[in-house]
Design a protein around this motif. Structure first.
Motif, PDB file in Angstrom:
ATOM      1  N   GLU A   1       0.824  -1.205   0.000  1.00 49.76           N
ATOM      2  CA  GLU A   1       0.000   0.000   0.000  1.00 49.76           C
ATOM      3  C   GLU A   1       0.864   1.264   0.000  1.00 49.76           C
ATOM      4  N   LEU A   2       1.976   1.223   0.722  1.00 51.32           N
ATOM      5  CA  LEU A   2       2.866   2.380   0.822  1.00 51.32           C
ATOM      6  C   LEU A   2       3.865   2.462  -0.329  1.00 51.32           C
ATOM      7  N   GLY A   3       3.894   1.432  -1.171  1.00 49.30           N
ATOM      8  CA  GLY A   3       4.790   1.439  -2.323  1.00 49.30           C
ATOM      9  C   GLY A   3       6.174   0.909  -2.060  1.00 49.30           C
ATOM     10  N   TYR A   4       6.411   0.364  -0.872  1.00 50.40           N
ATOM     11  CA  TYR A   4       7.761  -0.057  -0.501  1.00 50.40           C
ATOM     12  C   TYR A   4       8.186  -1.369  -1.158  1.00 50.40           C
ATOM     13  N   LEU A   5       7.228  -2.169  -1.622  1.00 48.86           N
ATOM     14  CA  LEU A   5       7.584  -3.430  -2.274  1.00 48.86           C
ATOM     15  C   LEU A   5       7.943  -3.227  -3.744  1.00 48.86           C
ATOM     16  N   GLY A   6       7.682  -2.038  -4.250  1.00 49.40           N
ATOM     17  CA  GLY A   6       7.915  -1.789  -5.673  1.00 49.40           C
ATOM     18  C   GLY A   6       8.923  -0.693  -5.937  1.00 49.40           C
ATOM     19  N   ILE A   7       9.843  -0.477  -5.025  1.00 52.07           N
ATOM     20  CA  ILE A   7      10.776   0.645  -5.126  1.00 52.07           C
ATOM     21  C   ILE A   7      11.475   0.695  -6.480  1.00 52.07           C
ATOM     22  N   LYS A   8      12.029  -0.437  -6.929  1.00 49.02           N
ATOM     23  CA  LYS A   8      12.822  -0.422  -8.160  1.00 49.02           C
ATOM     24  C   LYS A   8      12.037  -0.854  -9.399  1.00 49.02           C
ATOM     25  N   PHE A   9      10.804  -1.304  -9.201  1.00 56.14           N
ATOM     26  CA  PHE A   9      10.034  -1.836 -10.317  1.00 56.14           C
ATOM     27  C   PHE A   9       9.330  -0.725 -11.113  1.00 56.14           C
ATOM     28  N   PRO A  10       9.014  -0.973 -12.389  1.00 57.82           N
ATOM     29  CA  PRO A  10       8.396   0.046 -13.242  1.00 57.82           C
ATOM     30  C   PRO A  10       7.029   0.490 -12.741  1.00 57.82           C
ATOM     31  N   GLU A  11       6.716   1.746 -12.991  1.00 58.11           N
ATOM     32  CA  GLU A  11       5.424   2.297 -12.596  1.00 58.11           C
ATOM     33  C   GLU A  11       4.271   1.565 -13.281  1.00 58.11           C
ATOM     34  N   LYS A  12       4.531   1.043 -14.471  1.00 55.13           N
ATOM     35  CA  LYS A  12       3.506   0.334 -15.242  1.00 55.13           C
ATOM     36  C   LYS A  12       2.884  -0.800 -14.444  1.00 55.13           C
ATOM     37  N   TYR A  13       3.664  -1.410 -13.559  1.00 59.17           N
ATOM     38  CA  TYR A  13       3.174  -2.557 -12.784  1.00 59.17           C
ATOM     39  C   TYR A  13       2.912  -2.194 -11.322  1.00 59.17           C
ATOM     40  N   GLY A  14       2.887  -0.896 -11.043  1.00 57.11           N
ATOM     41  CA  GLY A  14       2.596  -0.442  -9.687  1.00 57.11           C
ATOM     42  C   GLY A  14       3.821  -0.065  -8.883  1.00 57.11           C
ATOM     43  N   GLY A  15       5.002  -0.096  -9.507  1.00 54.00           N
ATOM     44  CA  GLY A  15       6.231   0.249  -8.805  1.00 54.00           C
ATOM     45  C   GLY A  15       6.493   1.744  -8.791  1.00 54.00           C
ATOM     46  N   GLN A  16       7.639   2.122  -8.207  1.00 57.30           N
ATOM     47  CA  GLN A  16       8.006   3.535  -8.112  1.00 57.30           C
ATOM     48  C   GLN A  16       9.110   3.924  -9.088  1.00 57.30           C
ATOM     49  N   ALA A  17       9.727   2.929  -9.746  1.00 60.61           N
ATOM     50  CA  ALA A  17      10.779   3.188 -10.734  1.00 60.61           C
ATOM     51  C   ALA A  17      11.922   4.009 -10.155  1.00 60.61           C
ATOM     52  N   LEU A  18      12.289   3.741  -8.907  1.00 65.72           N
ATOM     53  CA  LEU A  18      13.408   4.417  -8.266  1.00 65.72           C
ATOM     54  C   LEU A  18      14.671   3.582  -8.436  1.00 65.72           C
ATOM     55  N   ASP A  19      15.794   4.081  -7.938  1.00 65.23           N
ATOM     56  CA  ASP A  19      17.056   3.379  -8.168  1.00 65.23           C
ATOM     57  C   ASP A  19      17.338   2.327  -7.098  1.00 65.23           C
ATOM     58  N   TYR A  20      18.387   1.543  -7.350  1.00 66.12           N
ATOM     59  CA  TYR A  20      18.783   0.496  -6.408  1.00 66.12           C
ATOM     60  C   TYR A  20      19.284   1.086  -5.094  1.00 66.12           C
ATOM     61  N   MET A  21      19.760   2.312  -5.140  1.00 66.91           N
ATOM     62  CA  MET A  21      20.225   2.968  -3.921  1.00 66.91           C
ATOM     63  C   MET A  21      19.067   3.135  -2.938  1.00 66.91           C
ATOM     64  N   MET A  22      17.895   3.455  -3.493  1.00 65.28           N
ATOM     65  CA  MET A  22      16.722   3.639  -2.644  1.00 65.28           C
ATOM     66  C   MET A  22      16.307   2.305  -2.025  1.00 65.28           C
ATOM     67  N   GLU A  23      16.391   1.239  -2.798  1.00 70.33           N
ATOM     68  CA  GLU A  23      16.058  -0.072  -2.230  1.00 70.33           C
ATOM     69  C   GLU A  23      17.085  -0.480  -1.190  1.00 70.33           C
ATOM     70  N   ALA A  24      18.344  -0.086  -1.395  1.00 76.23           N
ATOM     71  CA  ALA A  24      19.381  -0.373  -0.401  1.00 76.23           C
ATOM     72  C   ALA A  24      19.049   0.299   0.932  1.00 76.23           C
ATOM     73  N   VAL A  25      18.554   1.518   0.870  1.00 73.64           N
ATOM     74  CA  VAL A  25      18.140   2.229   2.082  1.00 73.64           C
ATOM     75  C   VAL A  25      17.023   1.461   2.793  1.00 73.64           C
ATOM     76  N   PHE A  26      16.052   1.004   2.014  1.00 69.82           N
ATOM     77  CA  PHE A  26      14.934   0.252   2.588  1.00 69.82           C
ATOM     78  C   PHE A  26      15.425  -1.027   3.259  1.00 69.82           C
ATOM     79  N   ILE A  27      16.316  -1.752   2.581  1.00 64.06           N
ATOM     80  CA  ILE A  27      16.850  -3.009   3.121  1.00 64.06           C
ATOM     81  C   ILE A  27      17.574  -2.761   4.441  1.00 64.06           C
ATOM     82  N   GLU A  28      18.408  -1.727   4.472  1.00 71.02           N
ATOM     83  CA  GLU A  28      19.158  -1.419   5.692  1.00 71.02           C
ATOM     84  C   GLU A  28      18.229  -1.096   6.857  1.00 71.02           C
TER      85      GLU A  28
END
Length: 385
Positions: A48-75
């Motif tokens: 719901e908050l978009g955190y599962l789709g950080i790096k995935f394309p917007e077309k499929y419900g993602g945010q299309a952000l970079d791997y750095m942003m997902e690294a922040v989430f993982i940490e």
């Protein structure tokens, strides 16, 4: 600790994640650890908050952000204090959904990737088998093509999210071709006839993630559920391993930081022989050594993350980061328990959980020994037979 690879946008995102975790995750960690699973409601909330789709394309419900942003989430998720929660979410978004995104067809992306990004369905990756371990070339699970479907038979074990997953990306032999050219990835719906969970495995650590044995008995898979090209499964797995290993390294660093923070705080509060533990030089120096060890792993890992974000082949760098960080976190967590003394051995102190969770880091995603073998080849120091 801030680092030059992260921008102001990344750091603002980090603060947002921390606020969410403080309110909606950390208060429930002990409950989820006791229950032995991360609740489906957390997947839904993260979707719901978009955190599962950080790096995935917007077309499929993602945010299309970079791997750095997902690294922040993982940490930050790892710093919540439960390797199990981080493992469950990481297995879903990092190693199960990613092959569908990178190699899957449009139907698979619209059906499975979209549902996974929304948190409506939980995903798992099924590679490891009984008696094969890290040797994926020895996979015995078979998928035989029969007209418009594959017939799947075999077993997998140590599968994170395997008990409650709605679909599993399964590695199976689809031919008798040459080694590393006979494996394929297929998407298996767990409500299909012929799928079963053998048992939920009881683990030393990562207790808030369900881990299971799963079986396939003449299970029919639509041919359209083949990911990419038949026989290319090994290559897809190897490419996906780069980010998986970086994710595990990031997880190790965050967990080690959490353990060091606990040790420092405890050393301020605990008094021995008339002074706080921090008053003893040997313990102060021990904590300095722990911090230096973390920083070594951080710099190896961050450099690899930065390079991966640019599209570089970082097989060597990711392998080094995973190998070093996976061993480092066990050293640091062990010392944190030691600084806590008898209290560190008590279940009421979370440092014991950090120590238990740390142990998988040098095993999962390829053991340290496998990492070292990869590095001998990459560095050209193999022994000729």
């Amino acid at each position: 600790m801030t680092h030059w690879i992260f921008t102001e946008e990344h750091e603002l995102f980090r603060k947002t994640i921390k606020r969410f975790l403080d309110k909606e995750v950390i208060p429930f960690i002990n409950e989820w650890e006791e229950n032995g699973e991360t609740p489906r409601s957390l997947f839904e909330r993260l979707g719901e908050l978009g955190y599962l789709g950080i790096k995935f394309p917007e077309k499929y419900g993602g945010q299309a952000l970079d791997y750095m942003m997902e690294a922040v989430f993982i940490e930050e998720l790892s710093k919540a204090g439960s390797g199990g929660v981080g493992g469950a979410i990481g297995a879903h978004m990092g190693i199960a959904l990613t092959p569908i995104w990178r190699f899957g067809n449009e139907m698979q992306k619209e059906t499975y990737l979209t549902a996974g990004i929304k948190g409506e369905k939980i995903a798992a990756l099924g590679i490891t088998e009984p008696n094969t371990g890290s040797d994926v070339s020895a996979i015995k699970t078979r998928a035989e093509k029969q007209g418009d479907h594959y017939l799947l038979n075999g077993a997998k074990t140590f599968i994170t999210n395997g008990v409650h997953a709605d679909f599993i990306v399964v590695a199976a032999k689809t031919s008798e071709g040459p080694k590393h050219e006979n494996l394929s990835l297929l998407i298996v719906d767990t409500d299909a006839e012929g799928f079963s969970v053998g048992k939920k495995l009881d683990k030393l650590g990562w207790r808030a993630s369900d881990t299971g044995e799963i079986y396939f008995d003449n299970l029919k898979i639509p041919a359209e559920n083949l990911i990419g090209v038949e026989g290319e499964g090994f290559r897809y797995m190897m490419e996906n391993f780069q980010w998986e290993r970086l994710s595990l390294a990031l997880n190790s660093i965050a967990l080690a930081e959490k353990a060091l923070e606990s040790a420092i705080q405890y050393s301020k509060e605990r008094t021995q022989f008339g002074q706080p533990l921090q008053g003893f030089q040997v313990l102060r120096h021990k904590m300095v050594d722990m911090a230096v060890d973390i920083e070594k792993a951080r710099n190896l890992t961050y450099r690899a993350v930065y390079q991966y974000n640019t599209g570089s082949d970082i097989t060597t760098e990711a392998t080094m980061a995973k190998a070093y960080a996976g061993e480092m976190v066990s050293r640091v967590c062990d010392q944190a328990v030691q600084i806590h003394g008898g209290s560190g051995y008590m279940m009421e102190f979370p440092v014991q959980r950090y120590w238990r969770d740390a142990r998988i880091q040098s095993i999962g995603g390829g053991t340290t020994q496998i990492m070292n073998e990869i590095l001998t080849k990459r560095l050209g120091i193999t022994v000729k037979k």
